[in-house]
Design a protein around this motif. Sequence first.
Motif, PDB file in Angstrom:
ATOM      1  N   SER A 128       0.849  -1.113   0.018  1.00 21.36           N
ATOM      2  CA  SER A 128      -0.016  -0.060   0.006  1.00 21.36           C
ATOM      3  C   SER A 128       0.825   1.185   0.087  1.00 21.36           C
ATOM      4  O   SER A 128       2.204   1.034   0.411  1.00 21.36           O
ATOM      5  CB  SER A 128      -0.909  -0.056   1.195  1.00 21.36           C
ATOM      6  N   SER A 129       0.427   2.396  -0.487  1.00 23.48           N
ATOM      7  CA  SER A 129       1.301   3.535  -0.571  1.00 23.48           C
ATOM      8  C   SER A 129       1.730   4.103   0.737  1.00 23.48           C
ATOM      9  O   SER A 129       3.005   4.419   0.771  1.00 23.48           O
ATOM     10  CB  SER A 129       0.632   4.753  -1.380  1.00 23.48           C
ATOM     11  N   LYS A 130       1.092   3.673   1.796  1.00 23.44           N
ATOM     12  CA  LYS A 130       1.418   4.381   3.238  1.00 23.44           C
ATOM     13  C   LYS A 130       2.400   3.430   3.541  1.00 23.44           C
ATOM     14  O   LYS A 130       3.361   4.167   4.126  1.00 23.44           O
ATOM     15  CB  LYS A 130       0.208   4.305   4.072  1.00 23.44           C
ATOM     16  N   VAL A 145      11.857   7.996  12.421  1.00 18.95           N
ATOM     17  CA  VAL A 145      10.363   7.845  12.695  1.00 18.95           C
ATOM     18  C   VAL A 145       9.569   9.013  12.847  1.00 18.95           C
ATOM     19  O   VAL A 145       8.764   9.363  11.959  1.00 18.95           O
ATOM     20  CB  VAL A 145       9.746   6.688  13.747  1.00 18.95           C
ATOM     21  N   ALA A 146       9.970   9.935  13.623  1.00 10.69           N
ATOM     22  CA  ALA A 146       9.540  10.994  13.928  1.00 10.69           C
ATOM     23  C   ALA A 146       9.596  11.977  12.423  1.00 10.69           C
ATOM     24  O   ALA A 146       8.489  12.507  12.219  1.00 10.69           O
ATOM     25  CB  ALA A 146      10.297  11.715  15.095  1.00 10.69           C
ATOM     26  N   ASP A 158       1.670   5.018  13.727  1.00  8.17           N
ATOM     27  CA  ASP A 158       1.276   4.857  12.375  1.00  8.17           C
ATOM     28  C   ASP A 158       2.471   4.401  11.410  1.00  8.17           C
ATOM     29  O   ASP A 158       2.274   3.478  10.477  1.00  8.17           O
ATOM     30  CB  ASP A 158       0.403   5.746  11.869  1.00  8.17           C
ATOM     31  N   VAL A 159       3.569   5.133  11.518  1.00  8.49           N
ATOM     32  CA  VAL A 159       4.783   4.797  10.708  1.00  8.49           C
ATOM     33  C   VAL A 159       5.135   3.634  11.123  1.00  8.49           C
ATOM     34  O   VAL A 159       5.596   2.633  10.202  1.00  8.49           O
ATOM     35  CB  VAL A 159       5.917   6.031  10.964  1.00  8.49           C
ATOM     36  N   LYS A 160       5.384   3.440  12.494  1.00  8.27           N
ATOM     37  CA  LYS A 160       6.010   2.131  12.963  1.00  8.27           C
ATOM     38  C   LYS A 160       4.996   0.870  12.488  1.00  8.27           C
ATOM     39  O   LYS A 160       5.793  -0.089  12.068  1.00  8.27           O
ATOM     40  CB  LYS A 160       6.282   2.002  14.468  1.00  8.27           C
ATOM     41  N   ILE A 161       3.894   0.709  12.691  1.00 10.83           N
ATOM     42  CA  ILE A 161       2.702  -0.193  12.283  1.00 10.83           C
ATOM     43  C   ILE A 161       3.207  -0.299  10.812  1.00 10.83           C
ATOM     44  O   ILE A 161       3.270  -1.574  10.136  1.00 10.83           O
ATOM     45  CB  ILE A 161       1.459   0.294  12.795  1.00 10.83           C
ATOM     46  N   ARG A 165       4.261  -4.002   9.131  1.00 14.18           N
ATOM     47  CA  ARG A 165       3.339  -4.707   8.480  1.00 14.18           C
ATOM     48  C   ARG A 165       3.769  -4.832   7.030  1.00 14.18           C
ATOM     49  O   ARG A 165       3.948  -6.088   6.487  1.00 14.18           O
ATOM     50  CB  ARG A 165       1.951  -4.178   8.341  1.00 14.18           C
ATOM     51  N   GLY A 166       4.527  -3.859   6.499  1.00 15.89           N
ATOM     52  CA  GLY A 166       5.010  -3.893   5.247  1.00 15.89           C
ATOM     53  C   GLY A 166       6.117  -4.874   4.994  1.00 15.89           C
ATOM     54  O   GLY A 166       6.430  -5.550   4.091  1.00 15.89           O
TER      55      GLY A 166
END
Lengths: 179, 213
Positions: A128-130, A145-146, A158-161, A165-166
Amino acid sequence: MQEREEQLRAWMTDGLAGDAGAHAALLRALVPLLQSFYRRRMRGAEHDVEDLVQETLIAVHTRRASYDRDRPFVAWLYAIARYRMIDHFRRQRITVPVEDLADILVAEGFEDACAARMDVARLLSGLSSKQARAIRDTHIDGLSVAEAAQAARIGESDVKISVHRGMKLLAARIRGERP
Amino acid sequence: MKTDDLIQSLARDVPAVPRHALGGRIAFGIAGGGVITSALLMAALGIRPDLWIAMHGFAFWMKWTYTASLAIVAIVATMRLARPDALPSRWLWLLAIPVLLLAGIGIGELADTPSRDWLAMWLGQSWKICPWLVLTLAMPIFVGLLWSFRRLAPTRLRAAGAAAGLAAGAIAATIYCLHCPEVSAIFVLTWYSLGIALAAGVGALVGPRILRW
């Protein structure tokens, strides 16, 4: 990093064709790789690390018929290294949680492993693009991450997840489980 | 031993490995065990005297198709699990196809048979020994597969043992068909499958111990 998988695989393939020089080069190149693999996971047991490296080299040598020339070499190598480590703990009668092969492949540098199959851009295109953006920002462009969260205007968790997942998905694909 | 010395001594012996070495090795193990199983069958049980006639009938081919298709799926699973980076086998549900087909034939047979004969059809002449014979005949093939694994690298030992047991059981059942005169689908579905499942169970039980490397 991309060269590493290709180089190792080339040596392995030549070794399987009977080229003893390539085989020796492969085994020598595996020593530092396996040392860092085991050191990271067996803190403070340097003697055990050397034993495990040697046992793994022997397994790579005697069980090389189990390598499939069409599949990534490092996935095969780390699968053997992981098994030797589990067996080592079993002999010591201690229970230690060992990561899945998928996590190992990610931890050992996913560029390394995925280089065998496809380039990073093509690999990321399936996410996914995210997820793709989070991985590109944090693992390729080197943002924290920040910073990545700020740039994408999403939360840090959200970034970490997304990265997590990616990466799981990528690892599955590197191992050939998904198209 | 120093690691450098180890590498030097390993690199002294680098035979070429053909591309399909893994499949070849497993085929060799199965063939070796299969020869012993066939010899056992001929010596101890004998081939059914009416084999030639039976081969013109439906029941014989129904049995063979059933056991051989289980064997093929099991052999593919065994080959996959012989690699250290074995992928999860999501296609094992294929095993359900021959089972369901045979069950379908069995239901058809039951419908054509008066219900007072059902028990006799289900138990046949040999229900008490059939599963045990299949299990016994599977052992040489299972041992052959253990030999195959010695140069291969299974890492999920219970699954690899179960797959090898399943393959050995299904191949043994295929060979056993040359002796067994039973004809009903529900007989095969129950007692053959039980023997094959026992072999798979033995494999799953001993796999983690015997396949360790």
